[in-house]
Design a protein around this motif. Structure first.
Motif, PDB file in Angstrom:
ATOM      1  N   LEU A  64     -99.937 -77.660  57.613  1.00 21.13           N
ATOM      2  CA  LEU A  64     -98.746 -77.773  56.770  1.00 21.13           C
ATOM      3  C   LEU A  64     -97.936 -79.031  57.064  1.00 21.13           C
ATOM      4  CD1 LEU A  64     -97.826 -74.002  56.909  1.00 21.13           C
ATOM      5  CD2 LEU A  64     -98.804 -75.237  54.972  1.00 21.13           C
ATOM      6  N   ARG A 112    -110.934 -74.699  50.139  1.00 23.95           N
ATOM      7  CA  ARG A 112    -109.923 -75.180  49.191  1.00 23.95           C
ATOM      8  C   ARG A 112    -108.806 -75.927  49.917  1.00 23.95           C
ATOM      9  NH1 ARG A 112    -105.599 -72.446  45.026  1.00 23.95           N
ATOM     10  NH2 ARG A 112    -104.901 -71.260  46.833  1.00 23.95           N
ATOM     11  N   THR A 138    -107.903 -79.723  49.113  1.00 23.69           N
ATOM     12  CA  THR A 138    -106.538 -80.071  48.685  1.00 23.69           C
ATOM     13  C   THR A 138    -106.011 -81.234  49.519  1.00 23.69           C
ATOM     14  OG1 THR A 138    -106.096 -77.776  48.024  1.00 23.69           O
ATOM     15  CG2 THR A 138    -104.183 -79.174  48.443  1.00 23.69           C
ATOM     16  N   LEU A 139    -106.194 -81.139  50.832  1.00 23.60           N
ATOM     17  CA  LEU A 139    -105.668 -82.186  51.713  1.00 23.60           C
ATOM     18  C   LEU A 139    -106.492 -83.467  51.634  1.00 23.60           C
ATOM     19  CD1 LEU A 139    -104.561 -80.185  54.866  1.00 23.60           C
ATOM     20  CD2 LEU A 139    -103.101 -81.331  53.177  1.00 23.60           C
ATOM     21  N   HIS A 142    -107.817 -84.626  48.956  1.00 27.71           N
ATOM     22  CA  HIS A 142    -107.247 -85.295  47.776  1.00 27.71           C
ATOM     23  C   HIS A 142    -105.894 -85.928  48.117  1.00 27.71           C
ATOM     24  CE1 HIS A 142    -109.905 -84.377  44.365  1.00 27.71           C
ATOM     25  NE2 HIS A 142    -110.115 -83.182  44.881  1.00 27.71           N
ATOM     26  N   LEU A 143    -105.004 -85.126  48.680  1.00 31.18           N
ATOM     27  CA  LEU A 143    -103.629 -85.606  48.895  1.00 31.18           C
ATOM     28  C   LEU A 143    -103.577 -86.789  49.867  1.00 31.18           C
ATOM     29  CD1 LEU A 143    -101.615 -82.246  49.147  1.00 31.18           C
ATOM     30  CD2 LEU A 143    -101.607 -83.863  47.231  1.00 31.18           C
ATOM     31  N   TRP A 166    -119.523 -78.961  42.511  1.00 34.12           N
ATOM     32  CA  TRP A 166    -119.173 -79.941  41.474  1.00 34.12           C
ATOM     33  C   TRP A 166    -119.996 -81.209  41.694  1.00 34.12           C
ATOM     34  CZ3 TRP A 166    -114.339 -79.709  38.350  1.00 34.12           C
ATOM     35  CH2 TRP A 166    -113.665 -78.486  38.477  1.00 34.12           C
ATOM     36  N   LEU A 174    -112.828 -74.324  44.021  1.00 37.55           N
ATOM     37  CA  LEU A 174    -111.589 -74.451  43.243  1.00 37.55           C
ATOM     38  C   LEU A 174    -111.067 -75.875  43.192  1.00 37.55           C
ATOM     39  CD1 LEU A 174    -109.762 -71.142  44.295  1.00 37.55           C
ATOM     40  CD2 LEU A 174    -110.943 -71.649  42.148  1.00 37.55           C
ATOM     41  N   SER A 175    -111.813 -76.804  43.770  1.00 42.72           N
ATOM     42  CA  SER A 175    -111.381 -78.200  43.767  1.00 42.72           C
ATOM     43  C   SER A 175    -112.539 -79.088  43.332  1.00 42.72           C
ATOM     44  CB  SER A 175    -110.919 -78.592  45.176  1.00 42.72           C
ATOM     45  OG  SER A 175    -110.493 -79.933  45.207  1.00 42.72           O
ATOM     46  N   ASN A 209    -100.088 -76.313  41.269  1.00 34.48           N
ATOM     47  CA  ASN A 209    -100.878 -77.420  41.822  1.00 34.48           C
ATOM     48  C   ASN A 209    -102.209 -77.531  41.069  1.00 34.48           C
ATOM     49  OD1 ASN A 209    -101.766 -79.459  43.466  1.00 34.48           O
ATOM     50  ND2 ASN A 209    -101.696 -78.293  45.382  1.00 34.48           N
ATOM     51  N   PHE A 221    -101.983 -84.396  39.545  1.00 36.69           N
ATOM     52  CA  PHE A 221    -101.535 -83.326  40.453  1.00 36.69           C
ATOM     53  C   PHE A 221    -102.099 -83.469  41.865  1.00 36.69           C
ATOM     54  CE2 PHE A 221    -105.071 -80.433  41.423  1.00 36.69           C
ATOM     55  CZ  PHE A 221    -106.069 -81.025  40.671  1.00 36.69           C
ATOM     56  N   ASN A 222    -103.207 -84.191  42.003  1.00 43.30           N
ATOM     57  CA  ASN A 222    -103.815 -84.298  43.343  1.00 43.30           C
ATOM     58  C   ASN A 222    -103.298 -85.498  44.137  1.00 43.30           C
ATOM     59  OD1 ASN A 222    -105.067 -86.138  41.735  1.00 43.30           O
ATOM     60  ND2 ASN A 222    -107.148 -85.734  42.453  1.00 43.30           N
ATOM     61  N   ASP A 276     -99.922 -69.948  41.629  1.00 41.20           N
ATOM     62  CA  ASP A 276    -101.229 -70.206  42.225  1.00 41.20           C
ATOM     63  C   ASP A 276    -102.209 -69.182  41.682  1.00 41.20           C
ATOM     64  OD1 ASP A 276    -103.124 -71.460  43.852  1.00 41.20           O
ATOM     65  OD2 ASP A 276    -102.876 -69.959  45.426  1.00 41.20           O
ATOM     66  N   ILE A 277    -103.469 -69.559  41.647  1.00 39.15           N
ATOM     67  CA  ILE A 277    -104.512 -68.591  41.322  1.00 39.15           C
ATOM     68  C   ILE A 277    -105.695 -68.841  42.242  1.00 39.15           C
ATOM     69  CG2 ILE A 277    -105.724 -69.908  39.514  1.00 39.15           C
ATOM     70  CD1 ILE A 277    -104.899 -66.191  39.208  1.00 39.15           C
ATOM     71  N   LEU A 299    -107.941 -74.769  36.647  1.00 43.78           N
ATOM     72  CA  LEU A 299    -109.123 -75.120  37.435  1.00 43.78           C
ATOM     73  C   LEU A 299    -109.358 -76.616  37.252  1.00 43.78           C
ATOM     74  CD1 LEU A 299    -111.562 -74.058  39.163  1.00 43.78           C
ATOM     75  CD2 LEU A 299    -112.862 -74.000  37.029  1.00 43.78           C
ATOM     76  N   PRO A 300    -109.374 -77.429  38.298  1.00 39.30           N
ATOM     77  CA  PRO A 300    -109.128 -77.110  39.695  1.00 39.30           C
ATOM     78  C   PRO A 300    -107.771 -76.422  39.918  1.00 39.30           C
ATOM     79  CG  PRO A 300    -109.770 -79.421  39.441  1.00 39.30           C
ATOM     80  CD  PRO A 300    -109.596 -78.862  38.088  1.00 39.30           C
ATOM     81  N   SER A 301    -107.727 -75.665  41.007  1.00 38.60           N
ATOM     82  CA  SER A 301    -106.499 -74.989  41.434  1.00 38.60           C
ATOM     83  C   SER A 301    -106.365 -75.223  42.940  1.00 38.60           C
ATOM     84  CB  SER A 301    -106.621 -73.497  41.116  1.00 38.60           C
ATOM     85  OG  SER A 301    -105.696 -72.751  41.877  1.00 38.60           O
ATOM     86  N   HIS A 302    -105.413 -76.077  43.312  1.00 40.34           N
ATOM     87  CA  HIS A 302    -105.292 -76.465  44.725  1.00 40.34           C
ATOM     88  C   HIS A 302    -104.229 -75.643  45.445  1.00 40.34           C
ATOM     89  CE1 HIS A 302    -107.233 -80.745  44.337  1.00 40.34           C
ATOM     90  NE2 HIS A 302    -108.019 -79.775  43.924  1.00 40.34           N
ATOM     91  N   ASP A 303    -104.367 -75.600  46.767  1.00 40.47           N
ATOM     92  CA  ASP A 303    -103.441 -74.820  47.594  1.00 40.47           C
ATOM     93  C   ASP A 303    -102.016 -75.369  47.463  1.00 40.47           C
ATOM     94  OD1 ASP A 303    -101.920 -73.870  49.864  1.00 40.47           O
ATOM     95  OD2 ASP A 303    -103.809 -73.188  50.694  1.00 40.47           O
ATOM     96  N   PRO A 304    -101.062 -74.527  47.044  1.00 43.80           N
ATOM     97  CA  PRO A 304     -99.692 -75.036  46.848  1.00 43.80           C
ATOM     98  C   PRO A 304     -98.905 -75.216  48.149  1.00 43.80           C
ATOM     99  CG  PRO A 304     -99.802 -72.707  46.234  1.00 43.80           C
ATOM    100  CD  PRO A 304    -101.212 -73.133  46.580  1.00 43.80           C
ATOM    101  N   LEU A 356     -99.648 -76.564  50.789  1.00 40.67           N
ATOM    102  CA  LEU A 356     -99.902 -77.848  51.452  1.00 40.67           C
ATOM    103  C   LEU A 356     -99.108 -78.991  50.841  1.00 40.67           C
ATOM    104  CD1 LEU A 356    -103.724 -77.284  51.880  1.00 40.67           C
ATOM    105  CD2 LEU A 356    -101.986 -77.204  53.674  1.00 40.67           C
TER     106      LEU A 356
END
Lengths: 472, 472
Positions: free
Chosen positions: A92, A122, A126-127, A129-130, A181, A218-219, B18, B38-39, B63-64, B85-90, B92
């Motif tokens: 986090l 996931r 997510t990280l 990407h970020l 993917w 999911l990513s 996200n 968003f990423n 989130d989903i 979709l994609p659905s990233h962890d919020p 983070l």
């Protein structure tokens, strides 16, 4: 051997944790220490910027789930000295630090034993990407009974079974990261209204003893897909696991000739799995105390010692081994007893006669990492000697006083290493994996198992969707 | 009634996720839309700063876990239109946004079904520390079979059992947040070498059908302890759960008289649990299209419609209900069939005759939230009317074009609401809970069950450590 051919540029990570006392215990009481500010964002963004200024490759964040309750059969000293308790989630912290840096990598410890591969994959995507490809995962399986009980288990899974579970976890995670993917799945074509092409996105299907996963990742592919993989297993099972999966292996070293043997063994095992032994970077945990002169450095050491807590170091070590050292007299030989904790650490007691007094002496600075003290040129020379004599690739630098340990290193040692052409003078381009290995290959490639999944024929693992879907 | 006594200051959250397509699908193709970014961290830090400039109370992140695979029995449209979709962890995203703001709250959806209370409690505590008390949790239990299968289950747990599990999850989480560490446990006394006082830190012990947890919370008390609690259950079981636990309840509304009934029911149920009905803020999901004049606003609406995808809205709705609407003719009445998805949404088909054509019309903008179009004064008047007529406390504003929807609202509507004294002109001090409820009470208090755990006599739930500890 690769370690003598050309002088290596030394890889440097800061070794830290989202807590107060990490490796060198008791130093939180030092007047210049800021580790009690670990729960403030600014503490981390400022430190990340400092490390990037010093061209550190990465910030390596340890983590522990559970508490150190072996020593004296309670957590009293753990709380008083804040021995990795509180222990906050390291993932986090990343986006805040990534937002204020451009190149620094972030290697984060996550214990897979209590995570689901679907959700942890996931998180890392997510990280990745970020951070634009600057995330790494230090794969651990945990060793604390206190964690197992907090998670609803009666006891910890046995040591080797933890690695079986880890193998299967990685197998699932690799499929999600590498084969769900395809590279060109995402089009983002606004006029044709195609964000992603359905034919290029695949469901993964895994049925194993530990995990059963049927789903789409999911990513979409992130810059590195699979995060840069760290591992620190030192038991025979742990080393075999690392040889198969790790890109960076974290070791502790104390004597150069022993470390050299360890490094040679690791590289031979990496080679035996079919991988290039140079595709694994070996990093050693280290403490450095440096100042303008050797005398000043030793004075600083003496000053640090006044705040360190050797007993807290011992309490930490009790949980690492599973042995309550408080139950033995100060000069009593500690008998070996098998435990389910860190096998490679506990094994020491098989072969050596060690008393609690010896351990306190080894934990003089509150921890027991190899310590180098001296002027800038002395420290630089010694670090280079470690690399050249043992074949390691670099270091994980622990903090003693925070952030002074990092600031001192950057002020004194980095320029000295640069002068000797053993440290970068600018960051390389690319994702963390490309920077570390000096390549233009952001993804893992075969024979690494992650790379195998990416290049496998797509329909080999794709199920007809209609067959296994049940409408409610 | 509380809703007519004094004019309420309207609570405003941005409602985002996200991902690319959130509520109003297809708009990612709009030339001014930035949701495909968003990423990237900057997308989020800039938006958070925009919202704080507009004095938004919070950013609510949906989130989903899982994918929308009910419509046409595949995920083709889900991928093409990027329907969540994609659905990233919020979670983070939070530290980066918190580092660039001071007051904005962050309400994050986490599905508890696939998390462990021990680790999720640590995540929220970590973020409550890092944000200095600005974190909220939207409690959901999930409704997708695709998620259950990705997580190794053969199917989703039945609707009401999901709430039983959620009750038990919260019971464990409250104990960790509220009763493991006493208020004054952390001393940080460097001279006495006491970071935390052992007598003030307690092990929690829970044995239930879903969870067994024996352990100390890994985080010391954070500014709010328990995060601000959001819930959106609208079934009878869901409303009962929300009445017991939620501090903010998220509803969807379409007609004022029906919403008023819903609000009255919720407040009556809150009161029946012994809580003050005003200790729950009710927020309604809403779309706003605003411009300098009413005509310009309608022109903007028409322009948006050219990019919206009603079919994508339908595909999303298929997963919400568990019904594949593609299997019916455009003018065929959709029969009710029970499903395990969102009960309150699916129940509509029991009482109404609805065809796919009706649904497409209802999803004209790609989603089906109540839409308000007009000049600044018209929108402000209508929002105020919703609040005054129904008793709601504010809104979750969905994005249509990102971030234009938020920027427009802040430019046009916020000043208008301020002029009418229905919107704050500065942030209140304190943690998010204090800001929202205009109090100086950062923690939840009894009769809320979280508050009950904090004030319970400490040794009531503390076990003698020696009794249940087994050395390895």
């Amino acid at each position: 051997m690769s370690d003598v051919k050309t002088p290596k540029q030394i890889i440097m990570n800061a070794f830290d944790m989202n807590c107060v006392g990490h490796i060198n215990h008791g130093l939180w009481t030092h007047p210049r220490d800021h580790s009690t500010e670990f729960n403030q964002i600014q503490h981390w963004t400022e430190q990340a910027q400092l490390l990037e200024k010093g061209l550190f490759d990465g910030l390596f964040l340890a983590d522990i789930v559970g508490v150190y309750d072996v020593y004296q059969n309670n957590i009293d000293l753990t709380l008083k000295e804040s021995i990795q308790l509180p222990s906050h989630d390291p993932l986090l912290l990343i986006s805040a630090m990534a937002a204020t840096t451009q190149h620094l990598g972030f290697g984060v410890t996550v214990n897979l034993s209590y995570e689901s591969p679907y959700l942890l994959a996931r998180r890392f995507s997510t990280l990745d990407h970020l951070t634009q490809g600057r995330i790494g995962w230090n794969i651990v399986t945990g060793y604390l009974d206190s964690a197992a009980k907090a998670m609803g288990f009666t006891e910890l899974l046995a040591h080797d079974l933890r690695y079986d579970q880890a193998e299967e976890f990685l197998d699932v995670a690799y499929q999600l990261w590498e084969s769900s993917w395809e590279d060109d799945a995402v089009l983002i074509n606004k006029t044709q209204r195609v964000y992603a092409q359905p034919a290029k996105v695949h469901k993964i299907k895994h049925q194993g003893p530990y995990y059963q996963v049927a789903g789409y990742h999911l990513s979409a592919p992130s810059p590195q897909r699979t995060p840069l993989l760290f591992q620190a297993g030192a038991s025979s099972r742990g080393t075999a696991f690392a040889a198969q999966h790790a890109e960076c292996i974290f070791i502790s070293g104390n004597e150069k000739h022993i470390t050299k043997q360890q490094v040679d063994t690791i590289r031979a095992q990496v080679q035996a799995t079919g991988r290039d032994p140079d595709n694994v970077k070996i990093l050693m945990g280290i403490n450095v105390i440096v100042a303008e002169t050797e005398i000043q450095a030793h004075e600083k050491y003496q000053e640090y010692l006044r705040y360190a807590s050797p007993e807290a170091g011992l309490a930490h070590f009790s949980s690492s081994t599973g042995i309550d050292f408080a139950q033995y007299g100060l000069d009593e030989a500690i008998p070996y007893r098998s435990s389910n904790a860190i096998a490679s650490v506990n094994d020491r007691f098989k072969h050596e006669t060690i008393t609690p007094r010896d351990l306190l002496e080894q934990h003089k600075l509150g921890g027991r990492y190899r310590l180098i003290i001296g002027s800038a040129s002395q420290v630089a020379a010694e670090l280079i000697d470690w690399v050249d004599q043992t074949g390691i690739d670099g270091f994980n630098l622990a903090r003693i006083v925070t952030p002074e340990s990092y600031a001192d290193f950057i002020e004194w040692v980095v320029p000295e290493l640069q002068q000797r052409k053993r440290y970068k003078t600018a960051y390389a381009s690319g994702v963390w994996r490309e920077k570390i290995f000096n390549t233009q290959a952001p993804y893992l490639n075969a024979p690494h198992p992650a790379g195998v999944w990416r290049t496998r024929k797509k329909d080999a693992h794709e199920l007809p969707v209609t067959q296994e879907r049940e409408l409610t």
